[in-house]
Design a protein around this motif. Sequence first.
Motif, mmCIF file in Angstrom:
data_model
loop_
_atom_site.group_PDB
_atom_site.id
_atom_site.type_symbol
_atom_site.label_atom_id
_atom_site.label_comp_id
_atom_site.label_asym_id
_atom_site.label_seq_id
_atom_site.Cartn_x
_atom_site.Cartn_y
_atom_site.Cartn_z
ATOM 1 N N PHE A 71 20.382 17.740 52.220
ATOM 2 C CA PHE A 71 21.633 18.549 52.048
ATOM 3 C C PHE A 71 21.912 18.742 50.823
ATOM 4 O O PHE A 71 21.898 17.801 49.860
ATOM 5 C CB PHE A 71 22.946 17.707 52.759
ATOM 6 C CG PHE A 71 22.829 17.365 54.386
ATOM 7 C CD1 PHE A 71 22.938 18.468 55.123
ATOM 8 C CD2 PHE A 71 22.316 16.253 54.633
ATOM 9 C CE1 PHE A 71 23.122 18.092 56.602
ATOM 10 C CE2 PHE A 71 22.073 15.904 56.047
ATOM 11 C CZ PHE A 71 22.467 16.937 56.988
ATOM 12 N N VAL A 72 22.092 20.027 50.315
ATOM 13 C CA VAL A 72 22.921 20.373 48.922
ATOM 14 C C VAL A 72 24.007 20.758 49.329
ATOM 15 O O VAL A 72 24.525 21.770 50.175
ATOM 16 C CB VAL A 72 21.848 21.650 48.574
ATOM 17 C CG1 VAL A 72 22.239 21.912 47.045
ATOM 18 C CG2 VAL A 72 20.557 21.349 48.400
ATOM 19 N N VAL A 73 24.777 20.017 48.467
ATOM 20 C CA VAL A 73 26.205 20.296 48.631
ATOM 21 C C VAL A 73 26.828 20.751 47.280
ATOM 22 O O VAL A 73 26.630 20.121 46.007
ATOM 23 C CB VAL A 73 26.862 19.028 48.962
ATOM 24 C CG1 VAL A 73 28.714 19.080 49.015
ATOM 25 C CG2 VAL A 73 26.525 18.292 50.200
ATOM 26 N N GLY A 76 32.398 21.939 45.466
ATOM 27 C CA GLY A 76 33.661 22.229 46.138
ATOM 28 C C GLY A 76 33.554 21.439 47.567
ATOM 29 O O GLY A 76 34.199 21.595 48.393
ATOM 30 N N GLY A 77 32.309 20.844 47.819
ATOM 31 C CA GLY A 77 32.032 20.217 48.886
ATOM 32 C C GLY A 77 31.435 20.958 50.368
ATOM 33 O O GLY A 77 31.097 20.391 51.072
ATOM 34 N N LYS A 78 31.077 22.215 50.027
ATOM 35 C CA LYS A 78 30.436 22.870 51.079
ATOM 36 C C LYS A 78 28.887 22.660 50.976
ATOM 37 O O LYS A 78 28.247 22.810 50.048
ATOM 38 C CB LYS A 78 30.690 24.586 50.642
ATOM 39 C CG LYS A 78 30.108 25.635 51.755
ATOM 40 C CD LYS A 78 30.432 26.854 51.372
ATOM 41 C CE LYS A 78 29.512 27.587 52.384
ATOM 42 N NZ LYS A 78 29.565 29.256 52.237
ATOM 43 N N ILE A 79 28.421 22.759 52.065
ATOM 44 C CA ILE A 79 27.047 22.307 52.292
ATOM 45 C C ILE A 79 26.457 23.917 52.230
ATOM 46 O O ILE A 79 26.513 24.492 52.953
ATOM 47 C CB ILE A 79 26.492 21.823 53.566
ATOM 48 C CG1 ILE A 79 27.033 20.251 53.752
ATOM 49 C CG2 ILE A 79 25.076 21.827 53.861
ATOM 50 C CD1 ILE A 79 26.912 19.753 55.189
ATOM 51 N N VAL A 101 19.609 24.306 43.673
ATOM 52 C CA VAL A 101 20.253 23.420 42.506
ATOM 53 C C VAL A 101 20.804 24.337 41.426
ATOM 54 O O VAL A 101 21.723 24.238 41.036
ATOM 55 C CB VAL A 101 19.574 22.107 42.164
ATOM 56 C CG1 VAL A 101 20.407 21.324 40.933
ATOM 57 C CG2 VAL A 101 19.526 21.266 43.294
ATOM 58 N N ASP A 102 19.484 25.118 40.840
ATOM 59 C CA ASP A 102 19.956 25.990 39.630
ATOM 60 C C ASP A 102 21.012 27.046 39.960
ATOM 61 O O ASP A 102 21.628 27.313 38.982
ATOM 62 C CB ASP A 102 18.625 26.747 39.234
ATOM 63 C CG ASP A 102 17.621 25.625 38.348
ATOM 64 O OD1 ASP A 102 18.043 24.503 37.993
ATOM 65 O OD2 ASP A 102 16.526 26.036 38.473
ATOM 66 N N SER A 103 20.806 27.599 41.224
ATOM 67 C CA SER A 103 21.818 28.719 41.502
ATOM 68 C C SER A 103 23.145 28.127 41.562
ATOM 69 O O SER A 103 24.209 28.805 41.312
ATOM 70 C CB SER A 103 21.481 29.391 42.792
ATOM 71 O OG SER A 103 21.565 28.613 44.090
ATOM 72 N N ILE A 104 23.397 27.049 42.250
ATOM 73 C CA ILE A 104 24.793 26.222 42.162
ATOM 74 C C ILE A 104 25.179 26.046 40.687
ATOM 75 O O ILE A 104 26.441 26.488 40.348
ATOM 76 C CB ILE A 104 24.846 24.741 42.827
ATOM 77 C CG1 ILE A 104 24.431 25.344 44.449
ATOM 78 C CG2 ILE A 104 26.171 24.512 42.494
ATOM 79 C CD1 ILE A 104 24.206 24.062 45.190
#
Length: 108
Positions: A71-73, A76-79, A101-104
């Motif tokens: 899971f990438v969270v 803000g806690g959104k999956i 991960v990079d986009s987040i």
Amino acid sequence: MDAYRDQYATLYNGGNHVVLLAISVDPDTMLAAWAREKGYPFRFLSDSSAAVGRRYGAYDFQYKMDNRTLFVVAPGGKIVQVQAPFREIDPTAYRSLEAVVDSIGSKR
């Protein structure tokens, strides 16, 4: 887990603004010893009651263990992504994970 360790700096920005948690039904003492022995730079959490795995659909009732669901969270806690099962031996799985991960990180 070795692949996560070996690619940690690249995939997870060396832990900069990224928290990697590995969750298992194994006892905490066993996980801690294993993490030390293998030199894993991230945290392991024990879900010995399988409550987390069951809640998020990662528990395998037949084998009584959590399966390899990733899971990438977002902060803000959104999956934002689920890979079930995570294909740890497929290099494209890591490229996909790195991109997420990079986009987040770019939205920070």
